[in-house]
Design a protein around this motif. Structure first.
Motif, short mmCIF file in Angstrom:
data_model
loop_
_atom_site.label_atom_id
_atom_site.label_comp_id
_atom_site.label_asym_id
_atom_site.label_seq_id
_atom_site.Cartn_x
_atom_site.Cartn_y
_atom_site.Cartn_z
N GLU A 91 40.74 37.55 46.17
CA GLU A 91 42.07 37.38 45.58
C GLU A 91 42.27 38.23 44.33
O GLU A 91 43.35 38.25 43.75
CB GLU A 91 42.36 35.92 45.21
CG GLU A 91 42.43 34.99 46.42
CD GLU A 91 42.79 33.57 46.00
OE1 GLU A 91 43.89 33.39 45.47
OE2 GLU A 91 41.95 32.69 46.19
N GLY A 92 41.22 38.90 43.89
CA GLY A 92 41.34 39.79 42.75
C GLY A 92 41.94 39.13 41.53
O GLY A 92 41.58 38.00 41.18
N ILE A 93 42.87 39.82 40.93
CA ILE A 93 43.42 39.37 39.65
C ILE A 93 44.25 38.11 39.79
O ILE A 93 44.54 37.45 38.81
CB ILE A 93 44.25 40.51 39.02
CG1 ILE A 93 44.55 40.24 37.56
CG2 ILE A 93 45.56 40.73 39.79
CD1 ILE A 93 43.31 40.16 36.71
N SER A 94 44.61 37.76 41.01
CA SER A 94 45.39 36.53 41.13
C SER A 94 44.51 35.35 41.52
O SER A 94 45.01 34.27 41.82
CB SER A 94 46.54 36.70 42.12
OG SER A 94 46.04 36.85 43.42
N SER A 99 42.35 35.30 36.79
CA SER A 99 43.63 35.43 36.10
C SER A 99 43.54 34.77 34.72
O SER A 99 44.16 35.24 33.77
CB SER A 99 44.76 34.84 36.93
OG SER A 99 44.68 33.44 36.93
N PHE A 102 41.69 37.30 32.58
CA PHE A 102 42.55 38.43 32.22
C PHE A 102 43.56 38.03 31.15
O PHE A 102 43.79 38.77 30.19
CB PHE A 102 43.28 38.94 33.47
CG PHE A 102 44.01 40.23 33.25
CD1 PHE A 102 43.33 41.40 32.98
CD2 PHE A 102 45.40 40.28 33.31
CE1 PHE A 102 44.00 42.60 32.78
CE2 PHE A 102 46.08 41.47 33.11
CZ PHE A 102 45.37 42.63 32.85
N PHE A 119 41.85 47.91 36.40
CA PHE A 119 41.29 48.88 37.34
C PHE A 119 40.57 48.17 38.47
O PHE A 119 39.98 47.11 38.27
CB PHE A 119 40.28 49.78 36.63
CG PHE A 119 40.88 50.69 35.62
CD1 PHE A 119 41.32 51.96 35.97
CD2 PHE A 119 41.03 50.30 34.31
CE1 PHE A 119 41.88 52.81 35.05
CE2 PHE A 119 41.59 51.13 33.36
CZ PHE A 119 42.02 52.40 33.73
N SER A 120 40.61 48.78 39.63
CA SER A 120 39.74 48.27 40.68
C SER A 120 38.98 49.42 41.36
O SER A 120 38.19 49.17 42.26
CB SER A 120 40.54 47.46 41.69
OG SER A 120 41.70 48.17 42.08
#
Lengths: 353, 353
Positions: A91-94, A99, A102, A119-120
């Motif tokens: 889900e990465g940044i979410s 989150s 971040f 960045f990814s």
DNA sequence: TTTCCTTCTTGCTATATAGCAATTTCTGTT
DNA sequence: AACAGAAATTGCTATATAGCAAGAAGGAAA
């Protein structure tokens, strides 16, 4: 030669190549000397060098000379901090956890007059491949990109978050995964639980290995015999938590408590366990890890290990900014304890057992 | 005069002042002319102008001249896109909805070779106050900062997301809040619900006003008399949803269905309604808005309006990049329909009523 | 060895100038 | 009024040069 790309661009490229192939290591010849060597005028060479400095590849010191940015000479500041999130992180940044990280990072960094850049892709960090955009980077990643970290570290200060690198010269901030899990198990033990399951995440990082190790060692210490069937290998996702729940619910002798390597899996398992008609917490107690937002909102509210996000982020930013300013960092590896937040998903073990 | 700040810095400041006080509006005199006017050499003036271009304040066109960046002339590219999130938005970037937006933005923008920069302070966007860091910005905000948007728009392309500005020359991408809510109400009506409550968000933006309007107008259309006591004013937070739930649960005649202006409030209300011993969906059906991650995981799974995040973000980025490239944008205001995702939180109204 | 002075080096600012390529503007002719 | 060609303008690249301030290096004197 006779193409029409400007001379100073050629000079830039020659210098870049020199850095790449190692023929230029630390200090460059003086601007005037370089001009003669390259058959160009002082001002032309100067233009090339100035642009390279703006890209963060070189750094100039009046009266000292021009050097390859190797992190000891602080490079030109962009007032941006990067946050690298491994693209394999679910889900990465979410994701609920990252989150929060971040957001905390952004807040902390803003106070110091910086902005956050997400960045990814590692290549985007490399000033030899792109314009330099950041003064330093905080990295959350899996260990398989070790070598890339080294490469970036030549040009940029790095702080690892939630992970350590094999190269221990790169500073890191992590949670005390081992002891946090151990304490959770001790807590369950103190409630009378003796048959305790574990839902692990991917075991390719120290993070989860430590959590698992905390679990197994606590069991040993408490005199409980290890039972491999009580360990379910998940992948941190809600869905894998659901599968774990099904697994434990359908065991002949289900555990009376389950420790989960993160909250998403904990909540996923709660769902499927309940669907099998097993009551939580009456029949199975659950402990999670991370203390994401929803942990307090599910029913029953989830007992979990709260990562000290504020502290972690503060420390990470503090170290990174020090590093950017060229200061020495006293303690390179900071391990912060998680806090066990007791809610309603854990109750004393059923006495009938 | 006789202080030792370099001459070109003075020139930069004179030009900046000129822009601020309006004496320089569009085109600057040519470099050679300016040099004479300012009693400086061509190369010195050139240096000042070049730096101002790097800061995004001016833009040069070979054979045309130098202009104040007013967005028609595309400014120098930084390959960064800003995402401005109003600091008053609950939970900021870690809110379930905006983290999805940000993630989608990041993904889309990466494909085009850009990076995302997060902002919560408008001043950080202004190149007259800071170094220019972005080529354009996508803004999610409340309307009270209208005038600031205008200011920024002089220097940067802007696309508004989820909001429209009074100044309709600024492009925007929004959800069709009105019709989405109307359709949800019609859906509930088709299930036999006649007493339908509404939990609104803050009414200081078009977004929520439209959602409320969609609700009331649908009721009127369906011949249901308006009952103000069935409208609860929340603020988008989970907590205000909890309060709304308590309010509706303790009414003498509770509604048989509730439409919520977002999912967080919907989930909050479900919790407190259930705590009052009222069953969902057997006694009260619930519809949410946003389709955040947890909506599908709560029990019962929440019927909700899914914002077409991918589409919204794609359109917004497409318009922004066109604008950055100096192209004309065909349609300035894009309104996308939300999709009603039917899950288990809505069932036919109890026939006993 | 230490101290102090001179010289050298370094990058920074500033000026002057010259040619290029693309484009706009002017000008004379039709 | 329209057009074609010449001239001027514009920003870009490149070179040469000169003085400055601050620090580094070297050497002479104590």
């Amino acid at each position: 030669m006779n193409d029409k790309t400007p001379k100073y661009i050629h000079i830039k490229n020659r210098i870049k190549d020199g850095i790449r192939n190692g023929s230029i290591v630390d200090k460059l010849p003086g601007e005037r000397v370089l001009a003669k060597e390259l058959n160009a005028s002082y001002m032309t060479v100067r233009k090339a060098i100035t642009e390279l400095e703006e890209e963060g590849i070189l750094h100039k010191f009046t009266t000292k000379g021009t050097f390859v940015s190797n992190r000891k000479m602080s490079p030109k500041i962009t007032r941006n901090i990067g946050f690298f999130l491994d693209e394999d992180i679910k889900e990465g940044i979410s994701s609920p956890y990252y989150s929060l990280i971040f957001k905390a990072l952004d807040k902390t960094v803003k106070k110091m007059g910086y902005n956050m850049l997400l960045f990814s892709d590692f290549n985007d960090l490399n000033p030899l491949k792109n314009q330099k955009k950041i003064d330093g980077v905080i990295i959350c990643c899996f260990p398989r990109i070790e070598d890339k970290i080294q490469e970036i570290n030549k040009y940029l200060p790095i702080v690892l978050l939630d992970n350590t690198a094999a190269d221990k010269s790169i500073p890191s901030v992590t949670i005390d995964n081992y002891n946090s899990c151990s304490k959770s198990i001790e807590y369950l033990w103190s409630l009378g639980h003796r048959r305790i399951g574990f839902i692990s995440g991917l075991l390719d990082s120290d993070v989860c290995r430590d959590r698992l190790l905390g679990y197994t060692s606590a069991l040993t210490r408490l005199g409980i015999k290890e039972d491999k069937s009580l360990i379910f290998k998940g992948n941190y996702s809600y869905e894998s938590g659901e599968k774990a729940g099904e697994y434990f619910a359908s065991m002949q002798e289900s555990p009376t408590a389950i420790m989960c390597a993160n909250d998403s899996m904990a909540i996923g398992s709660m769902k499927t366990i309940r669907e099998r008609g097993i009551s939580i917490p009456d029949e199975i107690s659950i402990v999670g890890f991370d203390n994401i937002e929803v942990a307090s909102r599910v029913f029953p509210a989830l007992t979990t290990n709260a990562a000290p996000i504020e502290d972690m982020v503060n420390k990470a930013v503090e170290m990174l900014l020090s590093s950017i300013d060229g200061k020495d960092i006293d303690y390179k590896h900071i391990i912060l304890p998680a806090r066990l937040v007791k809610r309603n998903s854990c109750i004393p073990a059923n006495t009938q057992l």
